[in-house]
Design a protein around this motif. Structure first.
Motif, mmCIF file in Angstrom:
data_model
loop_
_atom_site.group_PDB
_atom_site.id
_atom_site.type_symbol
_atom_site.label_atom_id
_atom_site.label_comp_id
_atom_site.label_asym_id
_atom_site.label_seq_id
_atom_site.Cartn_x
_atom_site.Cartn_y
_atom_site.Cartn_z
ATOM 1 N N ASN A 279 -26.956 -21.035 34.545
ATOM 2 C CA ASN A 279 -25.544 -21.404 34.680
ATOM 3 C C ASN A 279 -25.405 -22.914 34.870
ATOM 4 O O ASN A 279 -26.260 -23.552 35.495
ATOM 5 N N TRP A 280 -24.356 -23.457 34.333
ATOM 6 C CA TRP A 280 -24.002 -24.875 34.487
ATOM 7 C C TRP A 280 -25.095 -25.808 33.914
ATOM 8 O O TRP A 280 -25.406 -26.846 34.498
ATOM 9 N N THR A 281 -25.679 -25.449 32.797
ATOM 10 C CA THR A 281 -26.712 -26.303 32.182
ATOM 11 C C THR A 281 -26.348 -26.697 30.757
ATOM 12 O O THR A 281 -27.211 -27.120 29.991
ATOM 13 N N TRP A 345 -16.825 -38.405 44.587
ATOM 14 C CA TRP A 345 -17.033 -37.127 43.920
ATOM 15 C C TRP A 345 -15.789 -36.742 43.134
ATOM 16 O O TRP A 345 -14.675 -36.724 43.669
ATOM 17 N N ASP A 346 -15.992 -36.449 41.852
ATOM 18 C CA ASP A 346 -14.883 -36.055 40.976
ATOM 19 C C ASP A 346 -14.957 -34.564 40.684
ATOM 20 O O ASP A 346 -16.040 -33.959 40.672
ATOM 21 N N ARG A 347 -13.809 -33.991 40.381
ATOM 22 C CA ARG A 347 -13.785 -32.588 39.983
ATOM 23 C C ARG A 347 -14.336 -32.450 38.563
ATOM 24 O O ARG A 347 -14.038 -33.252 37.690
ATOM 25 N N GLY A 348 -15.123 -31.404 38.329
ATOM 26 C CA GLY A 348 -15.663 -31.138 37.007
ATOM 27 C C GLY A 348 -17.160 -31.387 36.960
ATOM 28 O O GLY A 348 -17.775 -31.759 37.960
ATOM 29 N N PRO A 349 -17.785 -31.148 35.824
ATOM 30 C CA PRO A 349 -17.151 -30.776 34.551
ATOM 31 C C PRO A 349 -16.792 -29.301 34.438
ATOM 32 O O PRO A 349 -16.167 -28.889 33.463
ATOM 33 N N GLY A 350 -17.182 -28.484 35.396
ATOM 34 C CA GLY A 350 -16.860 -27.061 35.345
ATOM 35 C C GLY A 350 -15.464 -26.775 35.862
ATOM 36 O O GLY A 350 -14.663 -27.685 36.152
ATOM 37 N N ALA A 374 -25.249 -36.284 40.999
ATOM 38 C CA ALA A 374 -25.421 -35.166 41.926
ATOM 39 C C ALA A 374 -24.251 -34.225 41.678
ATOM 40 O O ALA A 374 -23.114 -34.687 41.499
ATOM 41 N N ALA A 375 -24.517 -32.939 41.618
ATOM 42 C CA ALA A 375 -23.469 -31.983 41.289
ATOM 43 C C ALA A 375 -23.587 -30.744 42.151
ATOM 44 O O ALA A 375 -24.692 -30.331 42.523
ATOM 45 N N VAL A 376 -22.444 -30.170 42.486
ATOM 46 C CA VAL A 376 -22.401 -28.900 43.210
ATOM 47 C C VAL A 376 -21.472 -27.963 42.453
ATOM 48 O O VAL A 376 -20.437 -28.380 41.923
ATOM 49 N N MET A 377 -21.852 -26.706 42.371
ATOM 50 C CA MET A 377 -21.077 -25.698 41.662
ATOM 51 C C MET A 377 -21.087 -24.389 42.459
ATOM 52 O O MET A 377 -22.041 -24.114 43.171
ATOM 53 N N MET A 378 -20.031 -23.598 42.292
ATOM 54 C CA MET A 378 -19.960 -22.292 42.942
ATOM 55 C C MET A 378 -19.056 -21.384 42.117
ATOM 56 O O MET A 378 -18.013 -21.827 41.613
ATOM 57 N N SER A 379 -19.454 -20.138 41.976
ATOM 58 C CA SER A 379 -18.606 -19.120 41.355
ATOM 59 C C SER A 379 -18.466 -17.960 42.334
ATOM 60 O O SER A 379 -19.440 -17.535 42.954
ATOM 61 N N VAL A 380 -17.250 -17.465 42.492
ATOM 62 C CA VAL A 380 -16.953 -16.361 43.404
ATOM 63 C C VAL A 380 -16.570 -15.162 42.557
ATOM 64 O O VAL A 380 -15.464 -15.076 42.023
ATOM 65 N N ASP A 381 -17.503 -14.253 42.397
ATOM 66 C CA ASP A 381 -17.278 -13.063 41.580
ATOM 67 C C ASP A 381 -17.858 -11.877 42.343
ATOM 68 O O ASP A 381 -17.884 -11.883 43.566
ATOM 69 N N ASP A 382 -18.353 -10.857 41.630
ATOM 70 C CA ASP A 382 -19.003 -9.744 42.315
ATOM 71 C C ASP A 382 -20.166 -10.251 43.160
ATOM 72 O O ASP A 382 -20.425 -9.743 44.248
ATOM 73 N N ASP A 389 -27.387 -29.636 42.110
ATOM 74 C CA ASP A 389 -28.294 -30.307 41.186
ATOM 75 C C ASP A 389 -28.421 -31.785 41.523
ATOM 76 O O ASP A 389 -27.437 -32.419 41.936
ATOM 77 N N VAL A 390 -29.615 -32.328 41.336
ATOM 78 C CA VAL A 390 -29.848 -33.767 41.275
ATOM 79 C C VAL A 390 -30.328 -34.057 39.861
ATOM 80 O O VAL A 390 -31.327 -33.475 39.410
ATOM 81 N N LEU A 391 -29.626 -34.927 39.146
ATOM 82 C CA LEU A 391 -29.888 -35.165 37.730
ATOM 83 C C LEU A 391 -30.293 -36.617 37.485
ATOM 84 O O LEU A 391 -29.560 -37.534 37.877
ATOM 85 N N LEU A 392 -31.463 -36.801 36.901
ATOM 86 C CA LEU A 392 -31.838 -38.118 36.385
ATOM 87 C C LEU A 392 -31.364 -38.148 34.943
ATOM 88 O O LEU A 392 -32.015 -37.626 34.027
ATOM 89 N N GLU A 393 -30.193 -38.729 34.733
ATOM 90 C CA GLU A 393 -29.565 -38.707 33.414
ATOM 91 C C GLU A 393 -30.325 -39.588 32.418
ATOM 92 O O GLU A 393 -30.644 -39.158 31.309
#
Length: 558
Positions: A279-281, A345-350, A374-382, A389-393
């Protein structure tokens, strides 16, 4: 049969009694003499077949005047300011409609009802130890004799089997809770206090996969009973109980003052990535290096969970001061003589909705090339999924921001610190934005996945982990192939590797495509000295060698 004199019987009186006491009055009824009106004779009453849907109600015989009767039905009806009794004809109509809807009881059903009524009047025999499981009765008796000193009284029900366990409930001493005797073949028998036993059952009750005990397992001796193999008891004031043998694998039921009893998995390493691992890749261009911590939270009831505006605001205020932001600032800039804080910290890209979170902090070079993220993501489902993530772009863009001579290759200690910070954000900062995890119940074991992947733009050769991370600290033994050692459950394998002796002592080891199944907030992962990331190659090739597009990392818990 005896004959009667004709003058002693009034046929009209018999006909009148039938009409008065049977509702509704039978149709076509005959009350006549059996002879030809000469000499002694008998009286017969002939009632032809009636409507099968009609129920006849016969009034009970009259007892002593004023004495209450227990075999009579009367229904009071309130009307205006008075009360009258429902007429017998109306009672008969209602009863008849009920029988027509449910069917007239058969003779067999009436006989069974009679037997039950008689049996209820007879005193029940007290259950015996092991009663209900003849093949294990002797085993249950021996276990009882060994554990009766713990406070086991008489049985309060029959024994029953649940999976491999033979179980029977017993009364406790006066004023004390009862006990449950649990005997699993090949293990020492255990007596569990009733309050603790109910907590064990409740821990697996929200899983749809079967009976609670077949989910969470059965009590097993913990570390405090190492070297002692005899029968044992779990008292009412126990603070924890080790469990194993269920579909969730080994775990522990732990009691806290705040949230009561809670099941926690025992730390285990596994080779299976969750279906959320990728997810989120999908961002383009892909980063050259991704360090990821991803946690699944399979809670029992997530239908009402959502990220409220207030919780989202708290999260946005917490991110610049989070462990993830601090690690990026310290490890990737200050250590190299630069000041590149992950403070914005900005909203997105998800997506960002009441059931989704996506925030990114990006550090760019003077020419606007993305250097670090640096990115953080969360999905609230079942299942709730949190990820950091820490990303070396782009290492060249990152180098342009550093003082001359500062390197961009990460050390193993830096990788460890970044993964630990990502883990803390995924297990603490993010879930707190939707719910307090301490009050949630599990429907399956939670998992934590730590991952290193060398990706890079798909139209360019990947630099490989050996270029992005200094692997020299691994020493000459830098290759191993993952394998599965025998474990209690085929879907919960133990983790090891060929030539694993230096690795199990807390050194680096190598696997591919692995995940760790342990409680998301386990202290073992918080201690940096006990949680070390590992890189992986294909087969038994040296790490960082060959055209690997992806290398997965795995923690070793010593």
């Amino acid at each position: 049969m005896s004959s009667v004199d004709r003058s002693a019987v009034d046929l009209d009186q018999w006909r009148k009694l039938i009409r008065e006491h049977v509702t509704p009055a039978p149709r076509g009824t005959s009350v006549e003499w059996s002879d030809d009106r000469q000499g002694a004779c008998v009286v017969y009453i002939d009632i032809p077949a009636q409507d099968p849907g009609c129920l006849f109600v016969v009034a009970a015989p009259t007892g002593k005047k004023g004495a209450p009767r227990t075999d009579t039905v009367a229904v009071p009806v309130r009307e205006a300011d008075g009360t009258h009794w429902l007429p017998r004809t109306e009672l008969q109509r209602l009863l008849s409609n009920g029988v027509a809807a449910s069917g007239m009881p058969t003779a067999q059903a009436l006989a069974e009802l009679l037997r039950e009524a008689v049996a209820q009047r007879q005193p029940e025999a007290e259950p015996q130890i092991g009663q209900g499981l003849p093949s294990r009765q002797q085993e249950m008796r021996e276990a009882y004799e060994q554990l009766r000193s713990a406070g086991l009284g008489l049985p309060v029900g029959e024994a029953y089997a649940r999976g491999p366990a033979a179980i029977q409930e017993f009364a406790g001493r006066e004023g004390q809770p009862g006990w449950v005797l649990c005997v699993v073949g090949g293990r020492a028998p255990v007596a569990v206090a009733q309050p603790v036993w109910q907590a064990i059952r409740a821990a697996g009750r929200d899983n749809a996969g079967g009976h609670p005990l077949t989910v969470v397992g059965y009590p097993v001796p913990g570390a405090d009973r190492a070297g002692r193999n005899g029968p044992w008891a779990v008292p009412p004031d126990a603070r924890s109980v080790d469990l194993d043998g269920g579909s969730w694998g080994a775990g522990q039921l732990v009691r806290s003052e705040q949230s009561g009893w809670r099941w926690e998995p025992t730390e285990q390493l596994g080779f299976t990535m969750s279906r959320y691992a990728r997810n989120w890749t999908a961002q383009q261009p892909a980063p050259q290096l991704r360090l990821r911590a991803l946690v699944t939270w399979p809670w029992a009831d997530t239908a009402s969970l959502q990220i409220t505006p207030g919780k989202r605001q708290d999260l946005e205020q917490a991110l610049p001061h989070s462990a993830l932001a601090g690690a990026v600032t310290t490890m990737l800039s200050r250590r190299r003589g630069a000041e590149l804080p992950a403070s914005h910290w900005d909203r997105g890209p998800g997506r960002n909705t009441p059931t989704a979170v996506s925030y990114t902090s990006t550090i760019t070079a003077p020419d606007d090339r993305r250097a670090l993220s640096a990115a953080v993501m969360m999905s609230v489902d079942d299942t709730v999924v949190t990820c950091a993530d820490v990303l070396l772009e782009d290492t060249s863009a990152w180098a342009a921001l550093l003082p001359a001579g500062a390197g961009t290759q990460l050390g193993l200690d830096e990788v460890q610190a970044l993964l630990l910070a990502a883990w803390e954000s995924a297990t603490e900062t993010l879930p707190d934005a939707v719910v307090d995890p301490a009050r949630m119940r599990w429907s399956a074991p939670p998992t934590t996945e730590l991952r290193l992947s060398a990706e890079g733009p798909h139209d360019q050769p990947s630099p490989g982990l050996g270029t992005l991370i200094d692997l020299e600290a691994l020493g000459p033994e830098r290759m191993a192939s993952g394998r599965r050692w025998p474990s209690r459950s085929p879907d919960r394998p133990s983790c090891t590797a060929r030539s694993a002796r230096p690795f199990c002592a807390g050194h680096w080891c190598t696997w591919r495509g692995t995940s760790v199944t342990c409680g998301p907030r386990k202290n073992c992962c918080r201690a940096a000295a006990r949680c070390q990331a590992t890189t992986a190659g294909q087969g038994a090739r040296p790490l960082g060698a060959g055209p690997h597009r992806e290398h997965i990392a795995h923690p070793v818990i010593a």
